[in-house]
Design a protein around this motif. Sequence first.
Motif, PDB file in Angstrom:
ATOM      1  N   LYS A   1       0.872  -1.110   0.105  1.00  0.00           N
ATOM      2  CA  LYS A   1       0.042   0.045  -0.130  1.00  0.00           C
ATOM      3  C   LYS A   1       0.841   1.304   0.028  1.00  0.00           C
ATOM      4  N   ALA A   2       2.065   1.339   0.787  1.00  0.00           N
ATOM      5  CA  ALA A   2       2.903   2.348   0.882  1.00  0.00           C
ATOM      6  C   ALA A   2       3.326   2.741  -0.350  1.00  0.00           C
ATOM      7  N   THR A   3       3.803   1.411  -1.170  1.00  0.00           N
ATOM      8  CA  THR A   3       4.743   1.452  -2.278  1.00  0.00           C
ATOM      9  C   THR A   3       3.733   2.246  -3.642  1.00  0.00           C
ATOM     10  N   ALA A   4       2.590   1.726  -3.495  1.00  0.00           N
ATOM     11  CA  ALA A   4       1.473   2.346  -4.404  1.00  0.00           C
ATOM     12  C   ALA A   4       1.149   3.729  -4.216  1.00  0.00           C
ATOM     13  N   SER A   5       1.119   4.134  -3.005  1.00  0.00           N
ATOM     14  CA  SER A   5       0.710   5.498  -2.600  1.00  0.00           C
ATOM     15  C   SER A   5       2.143   6.619  -2.984  1.00  0.00           C
ATOM     16  N   LEU A   6       3.203   5.889  -2.918  1.00  0.00           N
ATOM     17  CA  LEU A   6       4.442   6.539  -3.281  1.00  0.00           C
ATOM     18  C   LEU A   6       4.517   6.795  -4.717  1.00  0.00           C
ATOM     19  N   GLY A   7       4.111   5.552  -5.495  1.00  0.00           N
ATOM     20  CA  GLY A   7       4.254   5.534  -6.939  1.00  0.00           C
ATOM     21  C   GLY A   7       3.322   6.775  -7.664  1.00  0.00           C
ATOM     22  N   LEU A   8       2.180   6.843  -6.863  1.00  0.00           N
ATOM     23  CA  LEU A   8       1.347   8.043  -7.348  1.00  0.00           C
ATOM     24  C   LEU A   8       1.678   9.342  -7.227  1.00  0.00           C
ATOM     25  N   LEU A   9       2.266   9.401  -5.996  1.00  0.00           N
ATOM     26  CA  LEU A   9       3.025  10.837  -5.856  1.00  0.00           C
ATOM     27  C   LEU A   9       3.841  11.324  -6.852  1.00  0.00           C
ATOM     28  N   PHE A  10       4.916  10.095  -7.080  1.00  0.00           N
ATOM     29  CA  PHE A  10       5.997  10.322  -8.220  1.00  0.00           C
ATOM     30  C   PHE A  10       5.348  10.721  -9.470  1.00  0.00           C
ATOM     31  N   LYS A  11       4.385   9.839  -9.795  1.00  0.00           N
ATOM     32  CA  LYS A  11       3.850  10.044 -11.022  1.00  0.00           C
ATOM     33  C   LYS A  11       2.878  11.467 -11.149  1.00  0.00           C
ATOM     34  N   HIS A  12       2.391  11.899 -10.393  1.00  0.00           N
ATOM     35  CA  HIS A  12       1.852  13.351 -10.328  1.00  0.00           C
ATOM     36  C   HIS A  12       2.596  14.474  -9.927  1.00  0.00           C
ATOM     37  N   GLY A  13       4.002  14.246  -9.846  1.00  0.00           N
ATOM     38  CA  GLY A  13       4.813  15.271  -9.633  1.00  0.00           C
ATOM     39  C   GLY A  13       4.625  15.830  -8.197  1.00  0.00           C
ATOM     40  N   LYS A  14       4.367  15.129  -7.368  1.00  0.00           N
ATOM     41  CA  LYS A  14       4.099  15.738  -5.815  1.00  0.00           C
ATOM     42  C   LYS A  14       5.376  15.583  -4.938  1.00  0.00           C
ATOM     43  N   ILE A  15       6.223  14.869  -5.615  1.00  0.00           N
ATOM     44  CA  ILE A  15       7.700  14.714  -4.674  1.00  0.00           C
ATOM     45  C   ILE A  15       8.685  15.601  -5.481  1.00  0.00           C
ATOM     46  N   SER A  16       9.088  16.593  -4.453  1.00  0.00           N
ATOM     47  CA  SER A  16      10.135  17.426  -4.923  1.00  0.00           C
ATOM     48  C   SER A  16      11.484  16.874  -4.870  1.00  0.00           C
ATOM     49  N   LYS A  17      12.345  17.066  -5.923  1.00  0.00           N
ATOM     50  CA  LYS A  17      13.863  16.510  -5.932  1.00  0.00           C
ATOM     51  C   LYS A  17      14.533  17.662  -6.339  1.00  0.00           C
ATOM     52  N   THR A  18      15.917  17.671  -5.481  1.00  0.00           N
ATOM     53  CA  THR A  18      16.962  18.511  -6.021  1.00  0.00           C
ATOM     54  C   THR A  18      18.093  17.801  -6.026  1.00  0.00           C
ATOM     55  N   TYR A  19      18.833  17.935  -7.155  1.00  0.00           N
ATOM     56  CA  TYR A  19      19.873  17.280  -7.711  1.00  0.00           C
ATOM     57  C   TYR A  19      21.100  18.245  -7.501  1.00  0.00           C
ATOM     58  N   TRP A  20      22.169  17.782  -7.100  1.00  0.00           N
ATOM     59  CA  TRP A  20      23.461  18.564  -7.182  1.00  0.00           C
ATOM     60  C   TRP A  20      24.346  18.233  -8.459  1.00  0.00           C
ATOM     61  N   ALA A  21      24.796  19.184  -9.180  1.00  0.00           N
ATOM     62  CA  ALA A  21      25.713  18.727 -10.409  1.00  0.00           C
ATOM     63  C   ALA A  21      26.828  19.492 -10.609  1.00  0.00           C
ATOM     64  N   VAL A  22      28.101  18.906 -11.040  1.00  0.00           N
ATOM     65  CA  VAL A  22      29.045  19.800 -11.426  1.00  0.00           C
ATOM     66  C   VAL A  22      29.136  19.694 -12.893  1.00  0.00           C
ATOM     67  N   VAL A  23      28.961  20.988 -13.697  1.00  0.00           N
ATOM     68  CA  VAL A  23      28.985  20.855 -14.897  1.00  0.00           C
ATOM     69  C   VAL A  23      30.299  21.513 -15.737  1.00  0.00           C
ATOM     70  N   GLU A  24      30.593  20.916 -16.771  1.00  0.00           N
ATOM     71  CA  GLU A  24      31.643  21.724 -17.498  1.00  0.00           C
ATOM     72  C   GLU A  24      31.250  22.966 -18.037  1.00  0.00           C
ATOM     73  N   GLY A  25      31.849  23.999 -17.880  1.00  0.00           N
ATOM     74  CA  GLY A  25      31.591  25.343 -18.275  1.00  0.00           C
ATOM     75  C   GLY A  25      30.411  26.069 -17.287  1.00  0.00           C
ATOM     76  N   GLY A  26      29.385  26.284 -18.157  1.00  0.00           N
ATOM     77  CA  GLY A  26      28.058  26.596 -17.147  1.00  0.00           C
ATOM     78  C   GLY A  26      27.526  27.939 -17.597  1.00  0.00           C
ATOM     79  N   PRO A  27      26.326  28.158 -17.181  1.00  0.00           N
ATOM     80  CA  PRO A  27      25.414  29.206 -17.615  1.00  0.00           C
ATOM     81  C   PRO A  27      25.853  30.802 -17.412  1.00  0.00           C
ATOM     82  N   ALA A  28      25.835  31.582 -18.011  1.00  0.00           N
ATOM     83  CA  ALA A  28      25.993  33.041 -17.872  1.00  0.00           C
ATOM     84  C   ALA A  28      25.141  33.526 -16.738  1.00  0.00           C
ATOM     85  N   GLU A  29      23.882  33.083 -16.788  1.00  0.00           N
ATOM     86  CA  GLU A  29      22.714  33.542 -15.694  1.00  0.00           C
ATOM     87  C   GLU A  29      23.170  32.804 -14.534  1.00  0.00           C
TER      88      GLU A  29
END
Length: 247
Positions: free
Chosen positions: A79-107
């Motif tokens: 039941k918990a896995t099904a509920s989590l799946g729906l939250l992920f599917k509908h974009g309710k779970i917010s995720k923040t990633y860290w990345a180090v990129v080559e170069g980068g944006p000016a802004e």
Amino acid sequence: MDTAQPTPEEIQARVLHRDGLMLVIDKPAGIPVHRGPKGGANLEASFEALRFGLPRPPVLAHRLDRDTSGCLVLGRHRKATASLGLLFKHGKISKTYWAVVEGGPAEDEGIIDVPLGRLNHERGWWQKPDPNGLPSVTKWKVLGRASEGVQLTWLALEPVTGRTHQLRVHCAAMGWPITGDNIYGTQASLRRLRNEPYIPHFDEPSLHLHAREIAIPFSKNKPPVVVTAPAPAHLHARLKACGWNGE
């Protein structure tokens, strides 16, 4: 960077959050979450050690790429896995990633709105920018920039949609690929143009993409469960070059 099968003690030490419904673990880079067709180490094979008294081991509520580290959510019963799946599917779970990129944006911040489609049938899950592809949106913000040597930028990336390889393709499409990306990065692209196979070299960095934080609104009457994963060792040098203070 390939990682050996975690022992029960090693996988238990990676639990960042545990309650009656779910676990959040700190996935190591270099190991797939699922068993592949050729076998080998995989994270699911260690989930038996994460039952913590329940009759069945937890199961994946979503997935991370083999070379991505950080917050991975597991459901502790059906039941918990099904509920989590729906939250992920509908974009309710917010995720923040860290990345180090080559170069980068000016802004200092912005939004990438580039539809993505499959590269070709031979490459399976590999993606490419495609005007006829699925809508794909990523928010980004600069957290730091390297002041000396090779130009690097430390970014916080928030995927609004959840396409396969979205962050990797979006960063590459903007002209600042994620450091160590052996599919979409600068060196990988040059090899493909020359029709050369990918052969990793010891001096090449691992993928610098880390699922830093996740916020899960599991209960309507309680604030979201917010979990943060520490930066893995292979990111430390380049993060510090971009001004990271170690926290």
